[in-house]
Structures are given as structure tokens and as C-alpha cells.
Scaffold this motif. Structure first.
Motif, PDB file in Angstrom:
ATOM      1  N   ASP A 104      35.212  34.921  35.268  1.00  0.00           N
ATOM      2  CA  ASP A 104      36.303  35.799  34.865  1.00  0.00           C
ATOM      3  C   ASP A 104      35.968  37.272  35.042  1.00  0.00           C
ATOM      4  OD1 ASP A 104      38.108  33.932  34.337  1.00  0.00           O
ATOM      5  OD2 ASP A 104      37.795  33.870  32.160  1.00  0.00           O
ATOM      6  N   ASP A 105      34.678  37.574  35.034  1.00  0.00           N
ATOM      7  CA  ASP A 105      34.297  38.983  35.129  1.00  0.00           C
ATOM      8  C   ASP A 105      34.222  39.459  36.582  1.00  0.00           C
ATOM      9  OD1 ASP A 105      34.173  39.311  32.441  1.00  0.00           O
ATOM     10  OD2 ASP A 105      32.086  38.651  32.318  1.00  0.00           O
ATOM     11  N   SER A 108      41.042  36.271  40.317  1.00  0.00           N
ATOM     12  CA  SER A 108      39.765  36.955  40.106  1.00  0.00           C
ATOM     13  C   SER A 108      38.691  36.501  41.094  1.00  0.00           C
ATOM     14  CB  SER A 108      39.263  36.736  38.677  1.00  0.00           C
ATOM     15  OG  SER A 108      39.024  35.364  38.459  1.00  0.00           O
ATOM     16  N   PRO A 166      40.692  49.530  43.395  1.00  0.00           N
ATOM     17  CA  PRO A 166      39.823  50.079  42.340  1.00  0.00           C
ATOM     18  C   PRO A 166      40.408  49.884  40.938  1.00  0.00           C
ATOM     19  CG  PRO A 166      40.250  51.711  44.069  1.00  0.00           C
ATOM     20  CD  PRO A 166      41.088  50.534  44.398  1.00  0.00           C
ATOM     21  N   GLU A 167      41.727  49.809  40.851  1.00  0.00           N
ATOM     22  CA  GLU A 167      42.366  49.685  39.529  1.00  0.00           C
ATOM     23  C   GLU A 167      42.213  48.282  38.937  1.00  0.00           C
ATOM     24  OE1 GLU A 167      43.812  50.754  42.249  1.00  0.00           O
ATOM     25  OE2 GLU A 167      44.274  52.869  41.865  1.00  0.00           O
ATOM     26  N   TYR A 168      41.705  47.375  39.731  1.00  0.00           N
ATOM     27  CA  TYR A 168      41.647  45.972  39.295  1.00  0.00           C
ATOM     28  C   TYR A 168      40.899  45.810  37.968  1.00  0.00           C
ATOM     29  CZ  TYR A 168      40.857  40.921  39.373  1.00  0.00           C
ATOM     30  OH  TYR A 168      40.824  39.596  39.046  1.00  0.00           O
ATOM     31  N   ARG A 169      39.715  46.442  37.870  1.00  0.00           N
ATOM     32  CA  ARG A 169      38.892  46.266  36.671  1.00  0.00           C
ATOM     33  C   ARG A 169      39.611  46.793  35.414  1.00  0.00           C
ATOM     34  NH1 ARG A 169      33.498  45.144  36.172  1.00  0.00           N
ATOM     35  NH2 ARG A 169      33.142  45.464  38.387  1.00  0.00           N
ATOM     36  N   ALA A 170      40.285  47.919  35.574  1.00  0.00           N
ATOM     37  CA  ALA A 170      41.025  48.496  34.433  1.00  0.00           C
ATOM     38  C   ALA A 170      42.157  47.553  33.999  1.00  0.00           C
ATOM     39  CB  ALA A 170      41.603  49.859  34.822  1.00  0.00           C
ATOM     40  N   ARG A 183      42.271  44.315  34.473  1.00  0.00           N
ATOM     41  CA  ARG A 183      41.675  43.132  33.849  1.00  0.00           C
ATOM     42  C   ARG A 183      41.292  43.422  32.394  1.00  0.00           C
ATOM     43  NH1 ARG A 183      36.171  41.841  36.037  1.00  0.00           N
ATOM     44  NH2 ARG A 183      35.762  43.265  34.334  1.00  0.00           N
ATOM     45  N   ASP A 184      40.773  44.632  32.152  1.00  0.00           N
ATOM     46  CA  ASP A 184      40.396  44.998  30.775  1.00  0.00           C
ATOM     47  C   ASP A 184      41.631  45.105  29.879  1.00  0.00           C
ATOM     48  OD1 ASP A 184      37.812  45.004  31.592  1.00  0.00           O
ATOM     49  OD2 ASP A 184      37.615  47.197  31.755  1.00  0.00           O
ATOM     50  N   VAL A 213      35.096  40.585  40.280  1.00  0.00           N
ATOM     51  CA  VAL A 213      36.133  41.414  40.897  1.00  0.00           C
ATOM     52  C   VAL A 213      36.186  41.007  42.362  1.00  0.00           C
ATOM     53  CG1 VAL A 213      36.816  43.756  41.537  1.00  0.00           C
ATOM     54  CG2 VAL A 213      35.709  43.335  39.334  1.00  0.00           C
ATOM     55  N   ASP A 260      48.349  51.386  36.727  1.00  0.00           N
ATOM     56  CA  ASP A 260      47.293  50.527  37.289  1.00  0.00           C
ATOM     57  C   ASP A 260      47.866  49.143  37.617  1.00  0.00           C
ATOM     58  OD1 ASP A 260      45.436  52.533  37.014  1.00  0.00           O
ATOM     59  OD2 ASP A 260      44.786  51.867  35.013  1.00  0.00           O
TER      60      ASP A 260
END
Lengths: 122, 349
Positions: free
Chosen positions: A53-54, B285, A62-66, A68-69, A56, A90
Motif C-alpha cells: 500500500d505504501d 498503487s 508527484p501529487e500521488y503521495r499527498a 494517498r496520505d 508509489v 492534488d
């Protein structure tokens, strides 16, 4: 012979037969439920798809992680991102990426390999 | 031949029968039309239930209409009979006057005579059926469609072609709360018909000591009338009540079965929905999404199969139920034909 006793006797017979059919209906519903539960239990016995799940994805923006959070915090849902129905900047950027990824998946499912995978005739 | 008759008691019972007809029975007829003949919301998988419900209402209303006509006839005949007794007494009195007795004139004597049956009879059965409380049973299904699946249905449909939302909504047009509502209505009818039956029997108990002629099996009018009430009208209303009771149980059984199946469906759909969301997240993901796509498709397909199977099961159960009600109506109609009296008293015309 006539009168109440005979009428009640016949009504009793009707009720007896109706009860038998009601029991049959109930039995069918119970068996169906058991089948569903058996299927679920079989599913539960299978090993989980241990996706990360963590992770990328390599091609993600680049906005993907934000995003997901934010999803993890309950501020967004994947369904909103996927549908594009979000005001989150995002989320809207990642939506463009998910849209493209969905299209890739659809194309794959329509390909012979994809059809084979889901058990449909090629 | 010994004979004892008080015509006022015949008239008193006639009034009671008319009160049952115009009060309790009319109330039940109106109640049946308002509450039992309402099939709103019985669509989708519950569509097959419409016809038997309609047949049962029609059967009950026909019986009630026949009872209404028959009770009018009963009351009329009682009054007519009372009048015959009066006239016979008047004629006898006039005859005796001719032998020299200086009695009061016949007309004065009869007009001054107060009713001896005053207060002995009831004003008819007290019937006040409570309207059933309609509670839609679609909450779980709508939550399933809109809440559980609603927000991801578009994605699922776009990827796999399966429209789970539409399939679930098929269940949302068949409201088994309506079946329960109609069943409760028939439960009220049962109580009402039993009350009329009791009232008729009690009235006959009051009348019987005041109208006797001949002995047992003499074929006297009093005996014939009592037999008509006790062997035909009272059992007739009891049987009608029992038919309503059986029908209520059938409605409740169908509603319970539907609720049981939908409850299971909600449980299973929630299970699949969690799995589907989990795999959907993995699809978004993972760099190599291909390894999860097969699982995703399989989960959706299985849920689809569950929904199709559920719809089929409910349809089959509803059809089975329809056959039960048809069997019940056929049996009641069969009894109607076989037994002279009993149900025949409800025959119109």
C-alpha cells in the motif's frame, strides 16, 4: 357431516399443507445462505494479495503521495479521485493519471491476454 | 305441539343482525378496500405476489358482500316472521272478542305494548380494526446500492461491464414491507370476522329461550332458524376469519423470507465490497497492476453472480408463495362448493 368441526378440520388441513410449503421456502433460503457463507469462508482461507500500500507507482505524478496520505486520513476517497468529483487540486491531478491507468486496464481486459485472464472467450 | 314466542325478541335479534351488517361488516369491507387492496411497491422480484394478493382481497370482499346480502335477508325474514306471529295473535284476539269478552281493542293493546326485548340484544359487534403501520423495508437495500456500492460502481462498471448498482436496485422496487402491511390488515379482518361470529352466537343465545316450538328435530321454524345461525352463519364467519389468519401467516412468512435473504445479501455484499475496494487500491498503487486485475474481475463477477442468484431465489420463492395462495383460494372455493351452508350463506343474489 357439516358445521364448524368439519370446516375447522379442512382449514387445519390447508394450514398443514401451507406450513409444509413455508418450511420448504425457508429451507431453500437457509441452504442458499449456507452456500454464500461457504464461499466466503473459502475466500477467507485464500492468502491475501499482499500488495504494498505504501508503494508509489513508477509512472505516478508527484501529487500521488499527498493524495494517498489524504485518503489515509479520510480527507479523500479513491472513488472521488477516480471519478474526478473532487475539488482537491492534488486529487484532480492524480485523477488524470488514474483515468489513463483505467484506460490501460480496459484495453488490457479487451486484449486476448486479458480475456483469457478473466475466463472469457478470446 | 308446545310453542313459545315473543316476537319482540325476533325483532331485537333482527336489529342486532342489521347492526352487525351495517356496523362491523361494513367497517371490515371498507378496511379491506383501504388497506388490504393496496399493492403499492410490489414490483421487481415481488411482482408475482400481486396476483394472489388481488385474488385474496377479491375473495374476501365477495364473501363479505354475500354476507351483507344474506344478513339483510335474515333480518327481513325474522321481522316478517315476527309480524306473522303478531297477526296470528291479533286474529286470535279478534276471534275471542266474538265470543263475548269485552277486551280492549286489539290495535290499542298492541300499540301500547312496550318491547319486551329492550336491552337484551347488543348493538352489533364492536369492531375497530387498527390500520397497519406501513414501514418500508428497503432501507438496507438502498444503503447497499447507494452507500456500499454507489461510489465505486462507475469504476467497476467501466472496468468490468458489471453494473452492480442497477442489479441491487432491482431489489429496491420490491418492498416486502408492503406484504407485511397487507398481512397485518388481514389479521385485523380475522379479529373482526370472529367478533361478528361471536355476536351472532350470543344473540342467538338470547333469542333461543324466547322462541321455541315443537321438540328437537321437529323442523319447526325456530329450530330451522337456530340451525341456520349456529351451523351455517357462525361457522361461516369463523372459517372466513381462519382464512384471513392463514393468509396473514403466509404474508408474514413471505416477508420474513425476503428479509432473511436480503439480510444475507447485505452481509455478503459488504464482504465483497471490502475485498473489491482493497484490490482497487492495489490496482492504483502497484506499478504492475496486471497481477491484481484478475482478482478484481473475479471478485466483481462473484458478487454479480450472488446478486443474480439472490434475485432468482427471491423470484422462485415469490412464485412458490403465489402457488400457495392459489392453493389456499382454491381450497376455500372447493369448500364453498362442497358444503351446503357454511360458505353458501355468503353467496350473493
Amino acid at each position: 357431516m357439516s358445521g364448524m368441526s368439519e370446516i375447522l378440520g379442512i382449514m387445519g388441513e390447508i394450514e398443514h399443507r401451507l406450513r409444509g410449503r413455508r418450511d420448504a421456502m425457508q429451507q431453500a433460503a437457509v441452504e442458499w445462505r449456507h452456500q454464500l457463507h461457504a464461499r466466503i469462508e473459502a475466500y477467507d482461507r485464500e492468502p491475501d494479495d499482499d500488495g504494498d500500500d505504501d508503494a508509489v507507482p513508477a509512472d505516478a505524478p508527484p501529487e500521488y503521495r499527498a493524495v494517498r496520505d489524504k485518503i489515509a486520513r479520510g480527507e479523500l476517497t479513491w472513488a472521488e479521485v477516480l471519478s474526478g468529483q473532487t475539488d482537491d487540486p492534488d486529487g484532480r491531478k492524480v485523477h488524470v493519471w488514474t483515468d489513463a491507468r483505467m484506460q490501460q486496464m480496459r484495453d488490457y481486459l479487451r486484449s486476448p491476454e486479458g480475456r483469457r485472464m478473466v475466463g472469457e472467450p478470446e | 305441539m308446545s310453542m313459545q314466542v315473543d316476537p319482540d325478541y325476533l325483532r331485537g335479534y333482527a336489529e342486532q343482525i342489521e347492526a352487525d351488517r351495517d356496523g362491523a361488516l361494513a367497517t371490515l369491507q371498507q378496511f379491506c378496500r383501504e388497506h388490504c387492496d393496496n399493492r403499492d411497491g410490489l414490483d421487481g422480484t415481488l411482482w408475482p405476489a400481486r396476483a394472489p394478493l388481488e385474488v385474496m382481497v377479491e375473495f374476501t370482499l365477495n364473501m363479505a358482500a354475500g354476507a351483507h346480502a344474506g344478513m339483510s335477508s335474515l333480518a327481513y325474514n325474522l321481522r316478517y316472521s315476527a309480524g306473522l306471529y303478531d297477526r296470528a295473535e291479533q286474529a286470535n284476539t279478534a276471534t275471542m272478542e266474538t265470543v263475548g269478552q269485552r277486551w280492549a281493542t286489539v290495535d290499542e293493546s298492541w300499540e301500547a305494548h312496550p318491547s319486551s326485548a329492550g336491552g337484551a340484544f347488543t348493538g352489533g359487534a364492536q369492531v375497530s380494526p387498527a390500520p397497519p403501520a406501513f414501514e418500508s423495508a428497503l432501507g438496507d437495500v438502498e444503503a447497499l446500492a447507494h452507500g456500499t456500492i454507489g461510489d465505486i460502481n462507475g469504476v467497476i462498471k467501466a472496468l468490468t461491464g458489471f453494473d452492480l448498482f442497477s442489479k441491487i436496485m432491482e431489489f429496491a422496487v420490491g418492498d416486502w414491507g408492503r406484504v407485511r402491511y397487507i398481512g397485518e390488515g388481514f389479521g385485523e379482518l380475522e379479529h373482526g370476522f370472529r367478533a361478528i361470529s361471536r355476536d351472532l352466537a350470543q344473540g342467538m343465545d338470547v333469542l333461543a329461550p324466547h322462541w321455541t316450538s315443537g321438540g328437537h328435530h321437529s323442523g319447526s321454524p325456530a329450530e330451522l332458524f337456530e340451525e341456520t345461525i349456529r351451523q351455517r352463519w357462525v361457522p361461516g364467519f369463523d372459517a372466513l376469519a381462519q382464512g384471513c389468519n392463514a393468509f396473514q401467516q403466509e404474508c408474514e412468512a413471505l416477508a420474513q423470507s425476503y428479509g432473511y435473504i436480503i439480510g444475507s445479501l447485505v452481509f455478503v455484499t459488504n464482504f465483497y465490497e471490502k475485498k473489491i475496494r482493497r484490490v482497487l487500491a492495489l490496482l492504483l498503487s502497484a506499478t504492475d497492476w496486471r497481477k491484481y486485475l484478475g482478482t478484481f474481475f473475479r471478485l466483481v463477477k462473484e458478487l454479480w453472480d450472488v446478486l443474480v442468484g439472490t434475485a432468482k431465489l427471491i423470484w422462485e420463492q415469490t412464485v412458490m408463495w403465489k402457488e400457495q395462495i392459489e392453493f389456499m383460494c382454491t381450497s376455500l372455493a372447493h369448500m364453498y362448493k362442497i358444503f351446503r351452508g357454511d360458505f353458501e350463506v355468503f353467496q350473493q343474489g
